[in-house]
Design an enzyme around this catalytic site. Structure first.
Site, PDB file in Angstrom:
ATOM      1  N   ASP A 199       0.819  -1.212   0.000  1.00  0.00           N
ATOM      2  CA  ASP A 199       0.000   0.000   0.000  1.00  0.00           C
ATOM      3  C   ASP A 199       0.855   1.265   0.000  1.00  0.00           C
ATOM      4  O   ASP A 199       2.039   1.228   0.337  1.00  0.00           O
ATOM      5  CB  ASP A 199      -0.961   0.007   1.200  1.00  0.00           C
ATOM      6  CG  ASP A 199      -0.246  -0.066   2.541  1.00  0.00           C
ATOM      7  OD1 ASP A 199       0.672  -0.881   2.684  1.00  0.00           O
ATOM      8  OD2 ASP A 199      -0.592   0.719   3.447  1.00  0.00           O
ATOM      9  N   GLU A 201      -0.027  -1.113   5.695  1.00  0.00           N
ATOM     10  CA  GLU A 201       1.012  -0.611   6.601  1.00  0.00           C
ATOM     11  C   GLU A 201       0.767   0.851   6.956  1.00  0.00           C
ATOM     12  O   GLU A 201       1.021   1.284   8.083  1.00  0.00           O
ATOM     13  CB  GLU A 201       2.396  -0.773   5.957  1.00  0.00           C
ATOM     14  CG  GLU A 201       3.559  -0.503   6.921  1.00  0.00           C
ATOM     15  CD  GLU A 201       3.911   0.969   7.072  1.00  0.00           C
ATOM     16  OE1 GLU A 201       4.463   1.342   8.125  1.00  0.00           O
ATOM     17  OE2 GLU A 201       3.621   1.767   6.150  1.00  0.00           O
TER      18      GLU A 201
HETATM   19 ZN   LIG Z   1       6.399   2.527   4.386  1.00  0.00          ZN
END
Ligand SMILES: [Zn+2]
Length: 407
Positions: free
Chosen positions: A96, A160
């Site tokens: 992501d 994340e």
């Molecule tokens: Zn990162």
């Protein structure tokens, strides 16, 4: 075949790795918190590339999330067997990205990566694309020319940027058995320009919210009001001074070496200038050295804020907004740190030093489980910024460092 052949292969694959990184970064992978549809489209391309490397084991751990059209946030673990099967070198990167922010600050389309002057530009090329591509191409170069000394695991995770609940946290909750105490765990998601810093420890992260209540009224009649902006201003200064006086400890292992206590967010109060506000809300962001107890920080805030509130006759409510205590750091003499330092020195000719940081990374999730994890990258430092870029030389160099750990 030895390491020189691997290095040669990595250099031959330079354009391929840039192409791969450009291709995956042309697909936005934003979580639902950022009005995105998740990581699936990008993940499929990444997975395709990993499958070409013929992993010995593929584990997919899709985390259910009904906020995205696919209903899941994908996570992939690909394992390549080595001569020594007793331990695994894990390299974890995330698929992501963060939003582009102000589009007008970009000189080109963030999702049409392009190379210019030795740099590759695009959203996600550094955070965390460079690491992802380097780990995939390190495996490819070793696969094609040599043999893995230990098992190598590529962990490619989602979510994340918004807390890892559907990413690494989910992976560790569903398959804690995958990671062992003898494994070498590397999370290349922060680093320095010279590549000379290995992050092994993090400060506590502590967000505290303060609500000051007084009495709202016309600005011409302060005698009938209790101005909470004035109270809050005194309070911020008093808390700031009290915390720095009470917790002056420094630890040069960290940068910066002291605990930091920053007043940051301030909720808006009245809409017009001629009204005295009757409620004010502000926040402190604290990054506290691990040896300090957060209960002592809260106690200091409480007593200081209360004495200011009493002085003005205001009410004060103090709430913990976010409390993330750091686990014990990774020991500086753990195998992952030592082997990584050797590889960095061999490839880049610098002597890396272990250090601590104020931010928190995914390594915290491993450390909370008692697993030694190191954070390292040689990067230019453009994560989350407009015109995010990487030096292609770093992509190639980091690929060599990862490959060095594999053989
Ligand atoms: Zn990162």
């Amino acid at each position: 075949m030895g390491f020189p052949e691997v290095v040669k292969r990595i250099e031959d694959l330079r354009d391929d790795s840039v192409q791969f990184l450009s291709r995956i970064c042309s697909i936005p992978a934003l979580g639902p918190e950022n009005a995105g549809i998740g990581e699936m489209a990008k993940y499929i391309v990444v997975k395709d590339e990993v499958l070409k490397l013929k992993p010995d084991e593929i584990i997919e751990l899709p985390a259910p999330d009904n906020r995205v059209p696919d209903g899941v946030r994908p996570n992939l673990l690909a394992i390549f067997n080595g001569r020594d099967r007793s331990r695994t070198l894990w390299i974890l990167s995330h698929v992501d990205v963060v939003p582009v922010g102000e589009l007008r600050l970009w000189d080109a389309d963030p999702f049409q990566p392009h190379v210019e002057g030795g740099y590759l530009y695009g959203r996600g090329v550094e955070d965390n694309g460079q690491a992802l591509a380097a780990s995939v191409f390190a495996v490819r170069a070793v696969r094609e020319t040599a043999e893995f000394a230990v098992n190598v695991g590529l962990a490619l995770v989602s979510d994340e940027e918004n807390g890892s609940l559907f990413g690494l946290d989910y992976v560790l909750r569903t398959r804690p058995d995958l990671f062992g105490p003898h494994d070498l765990i590397l999370a290349p998601d922060a680093g320095s320009k010279d590549g000379d810093v290995i992050e092994i420890s993090e400060k506590h992260l502590y967000h505290v919210k303060f609500t000051v209540s007084g009495k709202q009224g016309h600005a011409s009649r302060p005698d009938k009001c209790l101005n909470t902006l004035r109270v809050a201003s005194h309070m911020i200064v008093a808390i700031d001074e009290a915390l720095h006086r009470r917790f002056p400890d420094t630890d040069t292992f960290f940068s910066p070496p002291e605990s930091t206590f920053e007043p940051t967010k301030k909720d808006s109060n009245v809409q017009n200038v001629n009204t005295i506000p009757g409620e004010d809300v502000f926040y402190f962001d604290c990054r506290v050295l691990p040896q300090i107890d957060l209960a002592d920080v809260l106690a200091e805030m409480n007593s200081t804020a209360k004495s200011v509130a009493e002085r003005f006759g205001a009410q004060i409510r103090i709430e913990e907004f976010l409390r993330s205590e750091s686990p014990h750091g990774t020991p500086a003499d753990s195998p992952v740190v030592i082997e990584l330092a050797q590889a960095i020195q061999e490839i880049y000719g610098v002597q890396p030093r272990p250090c601590g940081i104020g931010g928190q990374t995914v390594a915290t999730f491993f450390r909370k489980k008692g697993l030694a994890a190191a954070v390292w990258e040689k990067i230019e430092g453009w994560a989350h910024a407009p015109n995010e870029r990487i030096l292609v030389d770093n992509l190639v160099g980091n690929t060599k460092v990862f490959a060095r750990l594999m053989i």
